[in-house]
Design a protein around this motif. Structure first.
Motif, PDB file in Angstrom:
ATOM      1  N   GLU A  34       4.267 -11.773  -3.433  1.00 48.92           N
ATOM      2  CA  GLU A  34       4.177 -10.771  -4.495  1.00 48.92           C
ATOM      3  C   GLU A  34       2.852 -10.022  -4.421  1.00 48.92           C
ATOM      4  O   GLU A  34       2.816  -8.795  -4.550  1.00 48.92           O
ATOM      5  CB  GLU A  34       4.342 -11.426  -5.877  1.00 48.92           C
ATOM      6  CG  GLU A  34       4.437 -10.428  -7.021  1.00 48.92           C
ATOM      7  CD  GLU A  34       5.736  -9.638  -7.032  1.00 48.92           C
ATOM      8  OE1 GLU A  34       5.770  -8.597  -7.713  1.00 48.92           O
ATOM      9  OE2 GLU A  34       6.729 -10.045  -6.392  1.00 48.92           O
ATOM     10  N   GLN A  38       2.937  -5.977  -3.753  1.00 50.81           N
ATOM     11  CA  GLN A  38       2.385  -5.061  -4.762  1.00 50.81           C
ATOM     12  C   GLN A  38       1.158  -4.321  -4.227  1.00 50.81           C
ATOM     13  O   GLN A  38       0.988  -3.125  -4.479  1.00 50.81           O
ATOM     14  CB  GLN A  38       2.044  -5.819  -6.047  1.00 50.81           C
ATOM     15  CG  GLN A  38       3.234  -6.424  -6.750  1.00 50.81           C
ATOM     16  CD  GLN A  38       4.242  -5.409  -7.261  1.00 50.81           C
ATOM     17  OE1 GLN A  38       3.975  -4.228  -7.405  1.00 50.81           O
ATOM     18  NE2 GLN A  38       5.456  -5.892  -7.540  1.00 50.81           N
ATOM     19  N   LYS A  41       1.593  -1.067  -2.167  1.00 51.26           N
ATOM     20  CA  LYS A  41       1.871   0.181  -2.880  1.00 51.26           C
ATOM     21  C   LYS A  41       0.643   1.081  -2.877  1.00 51.26           C
ATOM     22  O   LYS A  41       0.755   2.285  -3.063  1.00 51.26           O
ATOM     23  CB  LYS A  41       2.290  -0.103  -4.323  1.00 51.26           C
ATOM     24  CG  LYS A  41       3.632  -0.788  -4.449  1.00 51.26           C
ATOM     25  CD  LYS A  41       3.947  -1.079  -5.908  1.00 51.26           C
ATOM     26  CE  LYS A  41       5.319  -1.696  -6.065  1.00 51.26           C
ATOM     27  NZ  LYS A  41       5.626  -1.978  -7.478  1.00 51.26           N
ATOM     28  N   ALA A  61       1.897  -8.325  -9.985  1.00 54.32           N
ATOM     29  CA  ALA A  61       3.097  -7.543 -10.314  1.00 54.32           C
ATOM     30  C   ALA A  61       2.799  -6.514 -11.388  1.00 54.32           C
ATOM     31  O   ALA A  61       3.206  -5.350 -11.279  1.00 54.32           O
ATOM     32  CB  ALA A  61       4.219  -8.482 -10.764  1.00 54.32           C
ATOM     33  N   GLY A  64       0.714  -3.744  -9.909  1.00 58.84           N
ATOM     34  CA  GLY A  64       1.513  -2.961  -8.973  1.00 58.84           C
ATOM     35  C   GLY A  64       2.505  -2.038  -9.654  1.00 58.84           C
ATOM     36  O   GLY A  64       2.907  -1.021  -9.084  1.00 58.84           O
ATOM     37  N   ARG A  65       2.875  -2.356 -10.871  1.00 55.92           N
ATOM     38  CA  ARG A  65       3.847  -1.542 -11.617  1.00 55.92           C
ATOM     39  C   ARG A  65       3.184  -0.472 -12.473  1.00 55.92           C
ATOM     40  O   ARG A  65       3.892   0.319 -13.107  1.00 55.92           O
ATOM     41  CB  ARG A  65       4.717  -2.448 -12.481  1.00 55.92           C
ATOM     42  CG  ARG A  65       5.609  -3.358 -11.654  1.00 55.92           C
ATOM     43  CD  ARG A  65       6.408  -4.320 -12.510  1.00 55.92           C
ATOM     44  NE  ARG A  65       7.166  -5.236 -11.645  1.00 55.92           N
ATOM     45  CZ  ARG A  65       7.270  -6.534 -11.866  1.00 55.92           C
ATOM     46  NH1 ARG A  65       6.691  -7.089 -12.909  1.00 55.92           N
ATOM     47  NH2 ARG A  65       7.967  -7.279 -11.042  1.00 55.92           N
ATOM     48  N   LYS A  79       9.185   0.296   1.488  1.00 53.67           N
ATOM     49  CA  LYS A  79       9.142  -0.929   0.669  1.00 53.67           C
ATOM     50  C   LYS A  79       9.980  -2.069   1.245  1.00 53.67           C
ATOM     51  O   LYS A  79       9.560  -3.220   1.200  1.00 53.67           O
ATOM     52  CB  LYS A  79       9.513  -0.646  -0.775  1.00 53.67           C
ATOM     53  CG  LYS A  79      10.955  -0.255  -1.010  1.00 53.67           C
ATOM     54  CD  LYS A  79      11.200   0.054  -2.477  1.00 53.67           C
ATOM     55  CE  LYS A  79      12.649   0.415  -2.713  1.00 53.67           C
ATOM     56  NZ  LYS A  79      12.871   0.776  -4.115  1.00 53.67           N
TER      57      LYS A  79
END
Length: 143
Positions: A34, A38, A41, A61, A64-65, A79
């Motif tokens: 993870e 992430q 990105k 996470a 990354g969001r 991705k």
């Protein structure tokens, strides 16, 4: 038989990107897949390293969001390949979980998540299950 996974405490929890199995890619250690996923990105930015050094995958996470950060322009195109790389290295470099993955034989592997219709099967099972597909591809490569 279908093998479902989601929570890291479950029988096949090591398949989760949140499971703590570190690996090295390009000379850098990653706590979880993870973290790696992430961070990519924001490859070649300060955020890549910030995410790499976070102390747990949920924080990775969440960061990354965050859409106010400068997401790389080609993210949608790369991705899947980034996930393949992370999952492959995780299982290549961790013998115990490689054996668990190989022990699944030819069974279908599904990430049973209710809210993700891309990486998992989604609430109604109609999701793409890309993480499960990648795990099966990696299993084939390693067998």
């Amino acid at each position: 038989m279908i093998i479902y996974f989601y929570k890291i405490i479950d029988e096949f929890g090591c398949f989760s990107n949140f499971a703590h199995y570190s690996f090295i890619i390009d000379g850098k250690s990653w706590m979880t897949s993870e973290h790696y996923f992430q961070a990519q990105k924001f490859a070649n930015t300060q955020y890549e390293e910030i995410i790499r050094l976070l102390d747990n995958p949920m924080k990775a996470a969440e960061m990354g969001r965050r859409r106010e950060l400068p997401l790389r322009e080609d993210w949608e195109q790369v991705k899947d390949e980034i996930m393949r790389k992370a999952v492959l290295e995780k299982f290549k470099q961790n013998e115990s979980i490689r054996q668990i993955l190989l022990s699944t034989g030819t069974n279908e592997i599904v990430e049973k998540t209710t809210n993700d219709y891309y990486w998992g099967c989604g609430k109604d099972g109609t999701g793409k299950n890309m993480l499960g597909i990648i795990l099966m591809e990696v299993r084939e490569q390693l067998s």
